[in-house]
Design a protein around this motif. Structure first.
Motif, PDB file in Angstrom:
ATOM      1  N   ARG A 194     -14.962  77.691 -46.540  1.00  0.00           N
ATOM      2  CA  ARG A 194     -14.476  77.714 -45.162  1.00  0.00           C
ATOM      3  C   ARG A 194     -15.649  77.519 -44.195  1.00  0.00           C
ATOM      4  O   ARG A 194     -15.566  76.724 -43.251  1.00  0.00           O
TER       5      ARG A 194
ATOM      6  N   LYS B 225      -8.688  76.275 -32.822  1.00  0.00           N
ATOM      7  CA  LYS B 225      -7.924  76.753 -33.983  1.00  0.00           C
ATOM      8  C   LYS B 225      -8.568  76.215 -35.248  1.00  0.00           C
ATOM      9  O   LYS B 225      -9.100  75.095 -35.261  1.00  0.00           O
ATOM     10  N   PHE B 226      -8.459  76.997 -36.305  1.00  0.00           N
ATOM     11  CA  PHE B 226      -9.028  76.574 -37.588  1.00  0.00           C
ATOM     12  C   PHE B 226      -8.202  77.203 -38.690  1.00  0.00           C
ATOM     13  O   PHE B 226      -7.854  78.383 -38.620  1.00  0.00           O
ATOM     14  N   ALA B 227      -7.871  76.422 -39.705  1.00  0.00           N
ATOM     15  CA  ALA B 227      -7.144  76.976 -40.851  1.00  0.00           C
ATOM     16  C   ALA B 227      -7.583  76.244 -42.108  1.00  0.00           C
ATOM     17  O   ALA B 227      -7.909  75.059 -42.058  1.00  0.00           O
ATOM     18  N   CYS B 228      -7.633  76.952 -43.231  1.00  0.00           N
ATOM     19  CA  CYS B 228      -7.810  76.276 -44.517  1.00  0.00           C
ATOM     20  C   CYS B 228      -7.237  77.150 -45.620  1.00  0.00           C
ATOM     21  O   CYS B 228      -7.077  78.355 -45.454  1.00  0.00           O
ATOM     22  N   GLN B 229      -6.879  76.481 -46.703  1.00  0.00           N
ATOM     23  CA  GLN B 229      -6.321  77.177 -47.861  1.00  0.00           C
ATOM     24  C   GLN B 229      -7.223  76.939 -49.067  1.00  0.00           C
ATOM     25  O   GLN B 229      -7.672  75.816 -49.281  1.00  0.00           O
TER      26      GLN B 229
END
Lengths: 159, 156
Positions: free
Chosen positions: B65, B84-88
Motif C-alpha cells: 500500500r 481518497k485511496f483504496a487497495c486490496q
C-alpha cells in the motif's frame, strides 16, 4: 455443522462496537523513518523547508501514516474486540485484506491525533480453503483542533 | 521523489501514471515492521510463516500500500493532494532474500502502475481519478486499488 454460518448472533451483535479513543502523537523522526522504510525520498516527508515552501507548517505524513505505530494501537484495539470471538469460531489465521481511506486535512509533524475505531461490518465468504470472516474496522482520526483529518477502513480476514 | 508539478489541465484520461519500481526484500520487511509497528512474524520468520498456510514469509500488505501511495504522491508533486485511496491485498508476494548486508539476491522486481480513469471539477476541486496496482515479476496484479487526487488547475 459444516454449512452453518460462522457469523453467529454473538458475532453479529459486535457490529457497531466502538473502541476507547487512542491518542497518537505525530513526530518528525517517525515520519522520516516510515518514508525511509519504503525508499520514499519525497522532500515533503523529510525536509521542513521544502514542506514550508509547499505551504505546510512542518513536514507532512505520507497518506496513511498516522503516527507510530500506524495500526498498532488503533487497529489492534478494534481487532481485540473480535479476537475472542475469532478464537471461538476456530479462526486463528489473520490476514490483512485491504484499506479504503479518505483524507480531509494533511497530517503534519506536531499534530496530536485522536483515533476511534468502530467495527463497521462483519461478513462471511466462502474461500478455497473454507469459510472466511471479513471484519471491517473504521477508524476516524481527529486532530488537536477537533477537525476530522482522515477516515481509514481496514478489512481483516480471518480463516 | 516529487519532480515536475503536474496540472489538472494537462492530465488526459487514459494516460499512464509514471511507473515506480520496487524490490521487496526481507530487509525492507524488517525496516517496514519497525517503521510501521506491524511486528507480525509472518513477514520475517520462516518457521512461523510455515504454520500460516501462506507458502512462506509474505510481504506486508501495508508495505505494498505504501508503495502505491508513493506512486501517487511522486506523480502529483508538491502541490497535489491525495483525497481518497483504496487497495486490496489480493495476491501474496514473497520478498527476496538478501545476498549481502545491503544488496538483494536474485528474484522478482515489482512494478507499481496506474492509469487515469476520470477527471472532473467538483466543489471547486480539480479531481483526477486513477486505477493503480502492484504487478509482480510474472505480470500478475497482486494489489489492485484506486485513488482520487486534487491537482492544481494550471489555468483553464
Amino acid at each position: 455443522m459444516a454449512d452453518e454460518s460462522i457469523v453467529t448472533d454473538e458475532i453479529k451483535a459486535m457490529i457497531g462496537t466502538l473502541s476507547e479513543p487512542i491518542i497518537m502523537e505525530v513526530e518528525r523522526g517517525a515520519i522520516r523513518r516510515y518514508a525511509d522504510a519504503v525508499d520514499d525520498d519525497n522532500p515533503l516527508f523529510h525536509e521542513v523547508e521544502d514542506a514550508k515552501n509547499a505551504g505546510y507548517e512542518d513536514i507532512i505524513c505520507p497518506p496513511g501514516f498516522w503516527g507510530w505505530p500506524i495500526k498498532g494501537r488503533a487497529a489492534v484495539g478494534g481487532l481485540s474486540m473480535v479476537g475472542a470471538v475469532l478464537v471461538k469460531a476456530g479462526l486463528f489465521r489473520i490476514l490483512d485484506g485491504g484499506v479504503d481511506q479518505e483524507f480531509y486535512i494533511p497530517i503534519r509533524a506536531g499534530d496530536t491525533l485522536t483515533a476511534s475505531t468502530k467495527i463497521a461490518d462483519i461478513r462471511e465468504r466462502e474461500g478455497k480453503a473454507g469459510k472466511m470472516l471479513f471484519t471491517t474496522l473504521e477508524t476516524t482520526y481527529l486532530n488537536q483542533n477537533g477537525d476530522t483529518v482522515a477516515v481509514n477502513r481496514a478489512t481483516v480476514i480471518a480463516r | 521523489m516529487a519532480k515536475k508539478q503536474v496540472y489538472y489541465k494537462d492530465v488526459e484520461v487514459g494516460s499512464e501514471v509514471p511507473t515506480l519500481e520496487k524490490i521487496s526484500t526481507t530487509q525492507m520487511a524488517v525496516r517496514w515492521a519497525g517503521a510501521s509497528g506491524d511486528f507480525n512474524p509472518l513477514h520475517y520468520d520462516d518457521d512461523f510463516a510455515a504454520t500460516q498456510g501462506t507458502g512462506g514469509i509474505i510481504t506486508h500488505g501495508a508495505l505494498k500500500r505504501a508503495w502505491l501511495v508513493q506512486l501517487v504522491t511522486d506523480w502529483i508533486g508538491a502541490k497535489g493532494r491525495v483525497k481518497k485511496f483504496a487497495c486490496q491485498y489480493r495476491g501474496m508476494d514473497y520478498p527476496r532474500k538478501m545476498a549481502t548486508m545491503g544488496e538483494p539476491g536474485e528474484g522478482e522486481t515489482w512494478l507499481c502502475k496506474g492509469t487515469i480513469t476520470n477527471k472532473k471539477v467538483e466543489d471547486g476541486e480539480h479531481l483526477v481519478e486513477c486505477d493503480i496496482w502492484v504487478e509482480n515479476g510474472k505480470g500478475g496484479k497482486t494489489t489492485p486499488g484506486s485513488a482520487t487526487v486534487i491537482l492544481p488547475s494550471g489555468g483553464s
